[in-house]
Design an enzyme around this catalytic site. Structure first.
Site, PDB file in Angstrom:
ATOM      1  N   HIS A  53       0.840  -1.203   0.000  1.00 13.17           N
ATOM      2  CA  HIS A  53       0.000   0.000   0.000  1.00 13.17           C
ATOM      3  C   HIS A  53       0.872   1.248   0.000  1.00 13.17           C
ATOM      4  CE1 HIS A  53      -3.264  -2.741   1.150  1.00 13.17           C
ATOM      5  NE2 HIS A  53      -4.098  -1.769   0.776  1.00 13.17           N
ATOM      6  N   LYS A 109      -0.779   5.029   4.640  1.00 15.71           N
ATOM      7  CA  LYS A 109      -1.740   4.132   5.294  1.00 15.71           C
ATOM      8  C   LYS A 109      -1.402   3.981   6.777  1.00 15.71           C
ATOM      9  CE  LYS A 109      -3.888  -0.402   4.738  1.00 15.71           C
ATOM     10  NZ  LYS A 109      -5.237   0.158   4.954  1.00 15.71           N
TER      11      LYS A 109
HETATM   12  P1  NAP Z   1      -6.822   9.796   3.838  1.00 20.74           P
HETATM   13  O1  NAP Z   1      -6.546  10.325   2.470  1.00 20.74           O
HETATM   14  O2  NAP Z   1      -5.816  10.025   4.915  1.00 20.74           O
HETATM   15  O3  NAP Z   1      -8.232  10.342   4.295  1.00 20.74           O
HETATM   16  C1  NAP Z   1      -8.728  10.269   5.616  1.00 20.74           C
HETATM   17  C2  NAP Z   1      -9.528  11.511   5.824  1.00 20.74           C
HETATM   18  O4  NAP Z   1     -10.204  11.426   7.068  1.00 20.74           O
HETATM   19  C3  NAP Z   1      -8.655  12.771   5.853  1.00 20.74           C
HETATM   20  O5  NAP Z   1      -9.200  13.744   4.995  1.00 20.74           O
HETATM   21  C4  NAP Z   1      -8.752  13.191   7.322  1.00 20.74           C
HETATM   22  O6  NAP Z   1      -8.617  14.596   7.476  1.00 20.74           O
HETATM   23  C5  NAP Z   1     -10.154  12.720   7.622  1.00 20.74           C
HETATM   24  N1  NAP Z   1     -10.482  12.743   9.040  1.00 20.74           N
HETATM   25  C6  NAP Z   1      -9.682  12.503  10.112  1.00 20.74           C
HETATM   26  N2  NAP Z   1     -10.377  12.685  11.243  1.00 20.74           N
HETATM   27  C7  NAP Z   1     -11.632  13.064  10.869  1.00 20.74           C
HETATM   28  C8  NAP Z   1     -12.802  13.418  11.579  1.00 20.74           C
HETATM   29  N3  NAP Z   1     -12.836  13.459  12.913  1.00 20.74           N
HETATM   30  N4  NAP Z   1     -13.910  13.757  10.870  1.00 20.74           N
HETATM   31  C9  NAP Z   1     -13.914  13.717   9.556  1.00 20.74           C
HETATM   32  N5  NAP Z   1     -12.819  13.424   8.803  1.00 20.74           N
HETATM   33  C10 NAP Z   1     -11.706  13.090   9.474  1.00 20.74           C
HETATM   34  O7  NAP Z   1      -7.038   8.194   3.765  1.00 20.74           O
HETATM   35  P2  NAP Z   1      -7.712   7.354   2.585  1.00 20.74           P
HETATM   36  O8  NAP Z   1      -6.659   6.732   1.770  1.00 20.74           O
HETATM   37  O9  NAP Z   1      -8.786   8.142   1.956  1.00 20.74           O
HETATM   38  O10 NAP Z   1      -8.344   6.162   3.439  1.00 20.74           O
HETATM   39  C11 NAP Z   1      -9.401   6.383   4.358  1.00 20.74           C
HETATM   40  C12 NAP Z   1      -9.751   5.039   4.993  1.00 20.74           C
HETATM   41  O11 NAP Z   1     -10.256   4.147   3.988  1.00 20.74           O
HETATM   42  C13 NAP Z   1      -8.549   4.324   5.621  1.00 20.74           C
HETATM   43  O12 NAP Z   1      -8.960   3.652   6.785  1.00 20.74           O
HETATM   44  C14 NAP Z   1      -8.146   3.314   4.542  1.00 20.74           C
HETATM   45  O13 NAP Z   1      -7.457   2.201   5.060  1.00 20.74           O
HETATM   46  C15 NAP Z   1      -9.490   2.945   4.020  1.00 20.74           C
HETATM   47  N6  NAP Z   1      -9.530   2.376   2.667  1.00 20.74           N
HETATM   48  C16 NAP Z   1     -10.505   1.467   2.455  1.00 20.74           C
HETATM   49  C17 NAP Z   1     -10.677   0.907   1.220  1.00 20.74           C
HETATM   50  C18 NAP Z   1     -11.796  -0.068   1.028  1.00 20.74           C
HETATM   51  O14 NAP Z   1     -12.001  -0.527  -0.099  1.00 20.74           O
HETATM   52  N7  NAP Z   1     -12.546  -0.406   2.071  1.00 20.74           N
HETATM   53  C19 NAP Z   1      -9.830   1.261   0.167  1.00 20.74           C
HETATM   54  C20 NAP Z   1      -8.830   2.211   0.398  1.00 20.74           C
HETATM   55  C21 NAP Z   1      -8.708   2.779   1.664  1.00 20.74           C
HETATM   56  P3  NAP Z   1      -7.156  15.227   7.870  1.00 20.74           P
HETATM   57  O15 NAP Z   1      -6.238  14.809   6.768  1.00 20.74           O
HETATM   58  O16 NAP Z   1      -7.386  16.672   7.956  1.00 20.74           O
HETATM   59  O17 NAP Z   1      -6.802  14.612   9.200  1.00 20.74           O
END
Ligand code: NAP
Length: 266
Positions: free
Chosen positions: A155, A159
């Site tokens: 990844h 992550k």
């Molecule tokens: P990311 O780019 O870091 O996005 C996470 C977001 O959540 C950021 O914008 C962060 O804001 C925000 N956040 C943090 N605390 C918050 C709160 N209290 N209220 C609202 N928003 C908040 O990560 P990503 O790659 O999009 O991944 C997000 C999640 O999805 C992870 O857990 C990842 O492992 C998962 N994922 C799942 C799949 C699936 O198919 N199920 C696929 C890919 C990823 P800040 O940056 O300002 O802190």
């Protein structure tokens, strides 16, 4: 037919912003609010890089659910926040579709019980890419004949959780058909701690984190004279969105928690 009203948590994130673009494309979905801890009070379209929605952004989930009529919460945040959001949504009768990974077994159990108690459906899927779900199912099929297996997941380096939710889910599925077995030489020693990866019921999971990657996994089976490798690559986060939409379509009809997209596929 009335539209499904959705709230997106984590709209500026890599997955959350992709989810907003999916909501924009789908004519039966309506964005009613976003949850973002840094942009409470803003309008979605005023946040740089986000699609032109007029919906309000909340930084407090309870305030959001008290002010907005919503059917579904899409959560794509961080493990701690995602767990609290999922719990709160079920308590408010709003069905969560959760892509956030890294929940503990205890948290999943608690959310499953809460969902059943309230009769409010939920979908939690560590991987929404249909190809990845098939990869996991093929791995389960193969494990019956090849009990020696190592999982290598790769990844991007932002992550937060390791191993990935997909790797853990794959190991769980394999465990259902594989007789418990400690792999490798019985006297094997790590001269550098962690060299053999995480131990899940005797099989090993290796987590690679590098810039440039999205989400990739290989499940490698070995037996004398042959190897079988089952591999899936998500090159773009759009690969997850058909699965998120499928989960939304199902969750509005569910009254219990479903863990894993495979349980929604035919
Ligand atoms: P990311 O780019 O870091 O996005 C996470 C977001 O959540 C950021 O914008 C962060 O804001 C925000 N956040 C943090 N605390 C918050 C709160 N209290 N209220 C609202 N928003 C908040 O990560 P990503 O790659 O999009 O991944 C997000 C999640 O999805 C992870 O857990 C990842 O492992 C998962 N994922 C799942 C799949 C699936 O198919 N199920 C696929 C890919 C990823 P800040 O940056 O300002 O802190």
């Amino acid at each position: 037919m009335s539209k499904i009203k959705v709230v997106v948590a984590g709209p500026r994130g890599k997955m959350g912003s992709e989810a907003l673009r999916m909501v924009e494309r789908e004519s039966d979905l309506e964005l009613v609010a976003c949850l973002d801890h840094k942009f409470g009070g803003s309008i979605v379209k005023d946040i740089e890089g986000l699609p032109g929605f007029d919906a309000l952004v909340y930084d407090d989930i309870e305030q959001c659910f008290q002010n907005v009529e919503a059917d579904v919460l899409i959560d794509l945040t961080t493990p701690e926040v995602g767990y609290l959001h999922t719990k709160t949504a079920i308590e408010y009768g709003i069905r969560p579709v959760v892509g956030t990974t890294g929940f503990t077994r205890d948290q999943l159990e608690e959310l499953t019980n809460l969902s059943e108690e309230k009769g409010i459906g939920a979908v939690i899927a560590p991987n929404f890419a249909v190809g990845a779900v098939l990869m996991m199912q093929f791995a389960k099929m193969a494990a019956k004949y090849f009990p020696d297996v190592e999982i290598i997941e790769r990844h991007h380096d932002q992550k937060l959780d390791a191993p990935s939710g997909t790797a853990v889910k794959t190991a769980e599925l394999i465990q259902e058909v594989r007789e418990s077995k400690r792999q490798g030489h019985p006297d094997e020693k790590e001269t550098l701690p962690g060299a053999r990866g995480a131990d899940y019921d005797g099989m090993r999971i290796h987590s690679v984190r590098l810039p440039g990657l999205v989400a990739h996994q290989e499940v490698v089976f070995g037996s004398s004279g042959q190897n079988l490798t089952i591999k899936h690559d998500s090159f773009h986060r759009e690969s997850f969105m058909s699965g998120v939409k499928l989960a939304i379509d199902h969750v509005v009809k569910l009254d219990l928690l479903v863990y894993g997209l495979e349980n929604l596929l035919d």
